[in-house]
Design an enzyme around this catalytic site. Structure first.
Site, PDB file in Angstrom:
ATOM      1  N   ASP A   1      -2.456  -9.699   8.210  1.00 29.14           N
ATOM      2  CA  ASP A   1      -2.240  -8.997   6.945  1.00 29.14           C
ATOM      3  C   ASP A   1      -1.224  -7.897   7.248  1.00 29.14           C
ATOM      4  O   ASP A   1      -1.512  -6.707   7.131  1.00 29.14           O
ATOM      5  CB  ASP A   1      -3.561  -8.418   6.428  1.00 29.14           C
ATOM      6  CG  ASP A   1      -3.488  -8.029   4.957  1.00 29.14           C
ATOM      7  OD1 ASP A   1      -2.372  -8.074   4.396  1.00 29.14           O
ATOM      8  OD2 ASP A   1      -4.531  -7.675   4.387  1.00 29.14           O
TER       9      ASP A   1
ATOM     10  N   HIS B   1      -0.826  -2.486  -4.543  1.00 23.44           N
ATOM     11  CA  HIS B   1      -0.185  -3.293  -5.594  1.00 23.44           C
ATOM     12  C   HIS B   1      -0.094  -2.564  -6.936  1.00 23.44           C
ATOM     13  O   HIS B   1      -0.423  -3.118  -7.996  1.00 23.44           O
ATOM     14  CB  HIS B   1      -0.924  -4.619  -5.754  1.00 23.44           C
ATOM     15  CG  HIS B   1      -0.894  -5.484  -4.514  1.00 23.44           C
ATOM     16  ND1 HIS B   1       0.149  -5.478  -3.620  1.00 23.44           N
ATOM     17  CD2 HIS B   1      -1.800  -6.380  -4.013  1.00 23.44           C
ATOM     18  CE1 HIS B   1      -0.109  -6.329  -2.629  1.00 23.44           C
ATOM     19  NE2 HIS B   1      -1.283  -6.886  -2.833  1.00 23.44           N
TER      20      HIS B   1
ATOM     21  N   GLU C   1       4.931 -12.586   1.250  1.00 23.96           N
ATOM     22  CA  GLU C   1       5.463 -11.741   0.185  1.00 23.96           C
ATOM     23  C   GLU C   1       6.709 -11.017   0.665  1.00 23.96           C
ATOM     24  O   GLU C   1       6.604 -10.036   1.409  1.00 23.96           O
ATOM     25  CB  GLU C   1       4.414 -10.694  -0.207  1.00 23.96           C
ATOM     26  CG  GLU C   1       3.025 -11.232  -0.472  1.00 23.96           C
ATOM     27  CD  GLU C   1       1.953 -10.145  -0.300  1.00 23.96           C
ATOM     28  OE1 GLU C   1       2.206  -8.972  -0.602  1.00 23.96           O
ATOM     29  OE2 GLU C   1       0.851 -10.492   0.171  1.00 23.96           O
TER      30      GLU C   1
ATOM     31  N   HIS D   1       3.083 -12.368  -5.645  1.00 24.07           N
ATOM     32  CA  HIS D   1       1.850 -12.493  -4.869  1.00 24.07           C
ATOM     33  C   HIS D   1       1.259 -13.903  -4.996  1.00 24.07           C
ATOM     34  O   HIS D   1       0.048 -14.077  -5.164  1.00 24.07           O
ATOM     35  CB  HIS D   1       0.843 -11.429  -5.290  1.00 24.07           C
ATOM     36  CG  HIS D   1      -0.123 -11.076  -4.218  1.00 24.07           C
ATOM     37  ND1 HIS D   1      -1.184 -11.884  -3.863  1.00 24.07           N
ATOM     38  CD2 HIS D   1      -0.172 -10.019  -3.380  1.00 24.07           C
ATOM     39  CE1 HIS D   1      -1.840 -11.316  -2.880  1.00 24.07           C
ATOM     40  NE2 HIS D   1      -1.249 -10.185  -2.553  1.00 24.07           N
TER      41      HIS D   1
ATOM     42  N   ARG E   1       0.798  -1.233   0.000  1.00 19.11           N
ATOM     43  CA  ARG E   1       0.000   0.000   0.000  1.00 19.11           C
ATOM     44  C   ARG E   1       0.826   1.276   0.000  1.00 19.11           C
ATOM     45  O   ARG E   1       1.897   1.325   0.630  1.00 19.11           O
ATOM     46  CB  ARG E   1      -0.940  -0.001   1.216  1.00 19.11           C
ATOM     47  CG  ARG E   1      -2.012  -1.060   1.097  1.00 19.11           C
ATOM     48  CD  ARG E   1      -2.853  -1.205   2.355  1.00 19.11           C
ATOM     49  NE  ARG E   1      -3.933  -2.149   2.116  1.00 19.11           N
ATOM     50  CZ  ARG E   1      -3.800  -3.482   2.148  1.00 19.11           C
ATOM     51  NH1 ARG E   1      -2.621  -4.027   2.424  1.00 19.11           N
ATOM     52  NH2 ARG E   1      -4.824  -4.267   1.898  1.00 19.11           N
TER      53      ARG E   1
END
Ligand code: GAL
Length: 387
Positions: free
Chosen positions: A286, A143, A352, A214, A118
């Site tokens: 997350d 992304h 990631e 991803h 982000r």
């Protein structure tokens, strides 16, 4: 047993089409026991936005196979042996190219960029010049914006059965980013079941860069159910807490005594339902974890994760300082995977390797600025073993 018979029938059908399909010979043979969906390049290959979108195959001496496509330089599938030697497809994806060109497609397997993760409010400043990006994730840019590098065709610069290099030049101003930015990603599959992603980028103008893969993993096999019983260890003593829109505050917080402590192995599900503002903001995990510098062969050891049923172990090593751990919280039966299963809640996870979220606006984070004349180069290794 039933599944084995179905797979054998599928394998026979695929072998019968091998003569008219050059890449079919590198697919599973009828002798291999397999778990997951076999991919067929004839039915996979379709045209997206007027461009052919084929399937590319890397295969090593033990039969491990990676499937890729040029649309988003995506990893479409990855077959590695489980504890019994059965090849298992551990990466989520689709069996037809056009299914990737879809707004409900939750970034299955592409390279994301030029800035993965982000950027707050779709804005950043370089040398006093403000850049504005499309916002596609609440108030923020996720992304790389609307097109990013996941919704574009990359060129295949070179390819053989072990290594493939994709290249893409992001035009100046696409999704608001200064450029042009010339990018390459090379996937290679070694004979000891290491998939390496090596990224490079240069730019004609000062810009920002944060490329990552991803891929969604389920080490028990795509479509085999929840990932909550996978065992996970992260080599991170700190993480970057976020606000309710998942933008870091800029501080590094200790994981000790929190649900974010994966410094010893525990299941992904062990603490996921604990009362925690951070878990509420993320709808689960997350978050970006700050790697503690544990070195293996000159790379940061980032993660060790294993499938509770398959015994497949994945270790991730990287040159990146962080790793975003996403526990599949937004998966919601929207699409159908290769295996025929839906993308059900938490049936895949992402790890990631990357720089920290919102780095262009965070002076205390490692820099993601790319200067003209400099070359961005970074690599991450995904190594598969069994236990
Ligand atoms: C992750 C991101 C998640 C979610 C996911 C795609 O990288 O951190 O919040 O957007 O991608 O669904």
């Amino acid at each position: 047993m039933k599944r084995k018979i179905i797979n054998l029938v599928l394998a026979a059908v695929l072998l019968s089409t091998a003569a008219c399909n050059p890449s079919a010979e590198s697919r599973q043979s009828a002798d291999n026991d397999t778990v997951g969906a076999l991919l067929d390049s004839v039915s996979f290959t379709e045209t997206i936005a007027g461009k052919e979108t084929p399937l590319y195959t890397l295969k090593n001496s033990s039969g491990a196979t990676a499937y890729l496509t040029n649309f988003g330089a995506r990893l479409v599938g990855l077959w590695v042996p489980d504890k019994n030697g059965t090849l298992t497809d551990v990466v989520l994806g689709f069996d037809r190219a056009s299914l990737y060109h879809n707004e409900d497609e939750p970034y299955f397997g592409p390279v994301v960029g030029p800035f993965g993760n982000r950027i707050a409010k779709g804005q950043f400043t370089l040398d006093g010049e403000q850049f504005t990006l499309p916002t596609n994730n609440g108030p923020n840019t996720l992304h790389g914006g609307t097109k990013g590098v996941h919704f574009v065709h990359w060129d295949v610069k070179s390819a053989n059965d072990k290594v493939i290099t994709f290249a893409y030049t992001l035009p100046d101003g696409q999704d608001g980013f200064p450029g042009p930015i010339h990018m390459e990603v090379t996937y290679s599959l070694s004979d000891n079941n290491e998939l390496t992603l090596a990224y490079q980028a240069t730019s004609d103008r000062k810009t920002v860069i944060n490329l990552t893969s991803h891929a969604y993993f389920n080490l028990n096999g795509e479509g085999s159910g929840s990932i909550l019983d996978h065992q996970l260890r992260l080599y991170a003593d700190q993480y970057t807490p976020v606000d309710e829109t998942l933008i870091p505050f800029g501080e590094l917080a200790d994981v000790k005594g929190t649900p974010f402590d994966f410094t010893s192995t525990k299941t992904i599900g062990a603490d996921i339902d604990q009362e925690s503002e951070q878990l509420t903001y993320g709808s689960g995990y997350d978050h970006n974890f700050v790697l503690n510098g544990t070195q293996v062969n000159g790379l940061n050891h980032a993660a060790t994760v294993s499938g509770d049923q398959s015994g497949i172990v994945m270790d991730i090593y990287t040159e990146e300082p962080g790793i975003q751990f996403y526990s599949g919280n937004f998966m919601a039966d929207r699409v159908t995977l290769k295996s025929g299963a839906k993308d059900s809640y938490r049936t895949g996870f992402c790890l990631e390797p990357q720089h920290f979220p919102d780095s262009p606006n965070q002076p205390n984070f490692p820099t993601t600025t790319l200067n003209p004349g400099d070359t961005y180069a970074t690599k991450s290794v995904y190594k598969f073993t069994t236990k």
